[in-house]
Write a protein that holds these residues in place. Structure first.
Motif, PDB file in Angstrom:
ATOM      1  N   PRO A 186       1.015  -0.998   0.032  1.00 25.57           N
ATOM      2  CA  PRO A 186       0.128  -0.018  -0.013  1.00 25.57           C
ATOM      3  C   PRO A 186       0.835   1.446   0.044  1.00 25.57           C
ATOM      4  O   PRO A 186       0.607   2.226  -0.500  1.00 25.57           O
ATOM      5  N   ASN A 187       2.001   1.107   0.566  1.00 26.80           N
ATOM      6  CA  ASN A 187       2.828   2.312   0.310  1.00 26.80           C
ATOM      7  C   ASN A 187       4.267   1.569   0.279  1.00 26.80           C
ATOM      8  O   ASN A 187       5.145   1.317   1.225  1.00 26.80           O
ATOM      9  N   GLU A 189       7.082   2.896  -0.525  1.00 26.59           N
ATOM     10  CA  GLU A 189       8.172   3.445   0.251  1.00 26.59           C
ATOM     11  C   GLU A 189       8.623   2.576   1.499  1.00 26.59           C
ATOM     12  O   GLU A 189       9.881   2.303   1.846  1.00 26.59           O
ATOM     13  N   ALA A 190       7.617   1.534   2.315  1.00 23.24           N
ATOM     14  CA  ALA A 190       7.628   1.161   3.205  1.00 23.24           C
ATOM     15  C   ALA A 190       8.172  -0.388   2.792  1.00 23.24           C
ATOM     16  O   ALA A 190       8.126  -1.284   3.938  1.00 23.24           O
TER      17      ALA A 190
END
Ligand code: GLP
Length: 262
Positions: A186-187, A189-190
């Motif tokens: 979902p993110n 970057e994570a």
């Protein structure tokens, strides 16, 4: 620095069976048929299983057949190939969540017989050693694999540079893998920088291996794996050192093979 298999290494090279199907759906059907046949032949089989988009169709058909025929999976033992690290427990992009969504919620494999590296273990190397010990105690009958994106030719998360003798361990992900798999987060970057994966050595110890590949974006990797030199620049090429390997491909994934005139 990439290394080819040394000329003087006394390893036998085999010719994998290559099956080419016109459509991805037929790859799913064939893979599900082999999965079910294995369970019927040996109800207490130990299976190494993959994740990601390629095997989703296979799992759907396995679940469908399981329901239609009233099959028993209660004696099966499952070892997943790999898992991201670190991730929060129950993270939707974890392979533990994936297996729950695609297979485990539908079939009667006891939780105590389903093994996936722990994505929130304190120390990934200690977790890898624990997993390695479990694998040592449970020889795998059949391993089902996918192949990594782009030019990675990874199996599990054995990225380029992985040694033929590698064991379960913590690895850093290739930049191409991170880009391709960001879509599951979902993110993005994570997304974790690393993962815990069974090694090439573990995969080569299994009784038989079936690698699935679908779509044009796997064509380069499949050609490199089957027709290029065997070595750590294309970890999947090490599968040619195993006597019982089947590559199950759709026409798109097979289209760069010299032998693909199907
Ligand atoms: C991840 C997994 C691999 C898998 C690959 C292919 O990187 N660690 O085991 O083969 O995805 O992904 P996809 O099937 O989505 O192309």
């Amino acid at each position: 620095m990439f290394e080819k298999l040394k000329q003087n290494e006394s390893l036998t090279v085999y010719k994998p069976e290559v099956l080419i199907f016109p459509t991805p759906q037929e790859v799913d059907m064939y893979a599900a048929k082999i999965f079910i046949a294995q369970v019927k032949l040996k109800p207490n089989s130990v299976l190494t299983l993959p994740t990601s988009s390629t095997p989703e169709g296979m799992y759907r058909l396995v679940v469908q057949t399981y329901k239609e025929l009233g099959l028993e999976f209660s004696q099966l033992t499952i070892f997943n190939l790999d898992e991201y690290w670190p991730l929060a427990p129950n993270h939707e992009a974890s392979y533990a969540s994936y297996m729950e969504r695609n297979l485990f919620q539908y079939v009667n494999i006891p939780p105590s017989q389903r093994y996936i590296p722990n994505c929130y273990a304190d120390d990934p190397q200690i977790e890898a050693e624990r997993y390695e010990e479990l694998l040592r105690q449970n020889p795998v009958d059949l391993a089902i694999l996918g192949i990594g994106p782009g030019t990675t030719c990874h199996i599990g998360f054995n990225e380029r540079g992985s040694s033929v003798n590698s064991r379960t361990r913590y690895v850093l992900l290739d930049e191409q893998t991170r880009k391709a798999n960001a879509r599951f987060f979902p993110n993005p970057e994570a997304m974790p920088l690393g993962a815990i994966t069974q090694g090439i050595g573990n995969i080569l110890e299994t009784g038989s291996i079936m690698l699935l590949a679908k779509g044009e974006n796997k064509a380069w990797g499949i050609q490199r794996t089957l027709e290029g030199p065997i070595g750590n620049e294309a970890p999947a090429s090490y599968l040619r050192l195993h006597p019982h390997v089947t590559f199950v491909l759709d026409q798109q994934a097979a289209k760069l093979l010299n032998t693909s005139a199907a």
